[in-house]
Write a protein that holds these residues in place. Structure first.
Motif, short mmCIF file in Angstrom:
data_model
loop_
_atom_site.label_atom_id
_atom_site.label_comp_id
_atom_site.label_asym_id
_atom_site.label_seq_id
_atom_site.Cartn_x
_atom_site.Cartn_y
_atom_site.Cartn_z
N ALA A 154 0.83 -1.21 0.00
CA ALA A 154 0.00 0.00 0.00
C ALA A 154 0.86 1.25 0.00
O ALA A 154 0.55 2.24 -0.69
N GLU A 198 -4.42 5.45 3.44
CA GLU A 198 -5.82 5.78 3.17
C GLU A 198 -6.06 7.28 3.26
O GLU A 198 -6.75 7.87 2.41
N PHE A 216 -5.61 0.30 -3.80
CA PHE A 216 -5.78 0.29 -2.35
C PHE A 216 -6.97 -0.57 -1.96
O PHE A 216 -6.94 -1.26 -0.95
N ASN A 241 -6.87 -3.62 0.62
CA ASN A 241 -7.73 -3.60 1.80
C ASN A 241 -8.59 -4.85 1.91
O ASN A 241 -8.85 -5.36 2.99
#
Length: 409
Positions: free
Chosen positions: A286, A331, A302, A306
């Motif tokens: 990430a 994030e 992402f 996730n």
């Protein structure tokens, strides 16, 4: 007829001794010469001298009682008064008189010493009684009991007083010891009852602890064991033998449970450590999305990361904040990029930013003009005031220009 300084023998064989009251008949001598008669009675005198000397030494150096000493003196005085010896009988009487006086002095001295000893004994016994009465209220059962026994031994070593005083003090002393003994017995009887209650309570705790030892409800059972331990401490101590046996069972039941829980937790910890390794790999993946250059691609990548993250189980609790913080940072960065893109492509927001920048620029120009005029007019105070206000407006203008740049303006 024959004579010397202290006596004489007349023609009839009668022996006389000379005294301050005149000559006194000593006796009759018919068996030999007058010289032999005087020698015989002089030897009897020497015997009296020796006896008086011995009595003097006894009176001076031994604890001969006054009664016995006076009896011995009177016995010797009667022998001297009977005049059955030739010599200085008056000197012997004088020595006996001095001896009587000495016996009287010694008797008074002993009487005074006995009185002093009695007073000291009374003071000592009163002190023993006072200490015993103080100890009677003590709760230091061992040390106070030992001290009271020592006081009894001390009491026995002291001389007796007059019966009334001695009996009164002994009564108080004995009463104090009895009071302490009763309190101690009552205390230990109560303690025994408490220990029996503690034994019964702990037997119940042990029974519950043993019933829980096979539980797999780890959290609730561990909490209950903590409660049982608090109840164990609050129950007090049982008799030593029972306490040791019950504690062994209680502790053994806990050990069975916590050992089983430890084995399960060890297996879970190994699994969580493996989960942590997988999540660290995803966090690295990430973080490679930053800085965001292609917002659409970054969002999609992402989202994939996730989804895989959520599919992985728990990690060790102490590692959780750090590993989750790394994902949250990525994030937030993507969210900030989205907000910046929105602001940049929002015409209304760009128009408002441009309008604000224009207003601030006009205000800055106006203040600059006013400050220059005030300075040219020589009004330095007004010029300084306008300059401070101008500085604040320029700072606002700089912020507005930076905001406008975000819209590509």
């Amino acid at each position: 007829m024959s004579s010397d300084r202290w006596g004489r023998v007349d023609e009839t064989g009668t022996v006389y001794v000379r005294t301050a009251d005149g000559e006194q008949v000593v006796g009759s001598w018919q068996a030999g010469s007058p010289e032999e008669a005087l020698a015989y009675f002089e030897r009897k005198y020497e015997g009296l001298v020796v006896e008086i000397g011995l009595l003097e030494r006894r009176v001076k150096t031994t604890d001969l009682s006054a009664k016995d000493a006076l009896t011995a003196i009177e016995h010797l005085r009667s022998q001297v008064d009977e005049h059955h010896a030739v010599g200085d009988l008056d000197a012997l009487r004088g020595r006996l008189d001095q001896l009587v006086a000495l016996v009287g002095t010694r008797r008074e001295e002993r009487k005074a010493a006995k009185a002093k000893q009695g007073e000291e004994a009374r003071t000592a016994k009163e002190a023993l009684v006072a200490e015993a009465e103080e100890l009677a209220a003590s709760e230091q059962w061992r040390s106070a009991g030992e001290r009271l026994r020592a006081l009894v031994d001390t009491w026995k070593g002291l001389p007796r007083l007059d019966r009334k005083t001695d009996d009164e003090l002994w009564h108080r002393f004995s009463h104090a010891r009895s009071a302490f003994s009763k309190r101690r017995k009552a205390h230990f009887a109560s303690l025994d009852a408490q220990r029996e209650d503690a034994r019964k309570a702990k037997e119940k705790l042990v029974a519950e602890a043993e019933s829980l030892s096979g539980s797999t409800d780890w959290g609730a059972t561990a909490a209950r064991y903590r409660e049982l331990m608090n109840e164990w401490k609050a129950a007090g101590r049982a008799q030593r033998e029972a306490e040791d046996e019950l504690w062994g069972r209680f502790r053994g039941a806990q050990d069975v449970f916590f050992q089983a829980r430890g084995e399960v937790f060890a297996e879970r910890d190994a699994e969580q450590q493996q989960n942590l390794t997988l999540k660290e790999e995803l966090a690295v993946e990430a973080e490679k999305l930053l800085p965001v250059t292609d917002l659409k691609a970054a969002r999609a990548a992402f989202r994939s990361v996730n989804e895989r993250w959520e599919a992985i189980g728990h990690v060790p609790r102490d590692a959780r904040p750090k590993i989750e913080g790394r994902m949250h940072a990525v994030e937030r960065a993507i969210q900030e990029a989205e907000e910046a893109e929105w602001r940049r492509t929002n015409p209304e927001a760009r128009a408002r930013a441009a309008g604000l920048t224009g207003q601030l620029q006009a205000a800055v120009d106006k203040l600059q003009e006013q400050a220059d005029k005030a300075r040219a007019a020589g009004n330095q105070a007004k010029a300084d005031k306008l300059a401070k206000e101008l500085e604040g407006r320029k700072a606002l203008l700089d912020q507005a220009l930076k905001g406008l740049e975000e819209f590509g303006g």
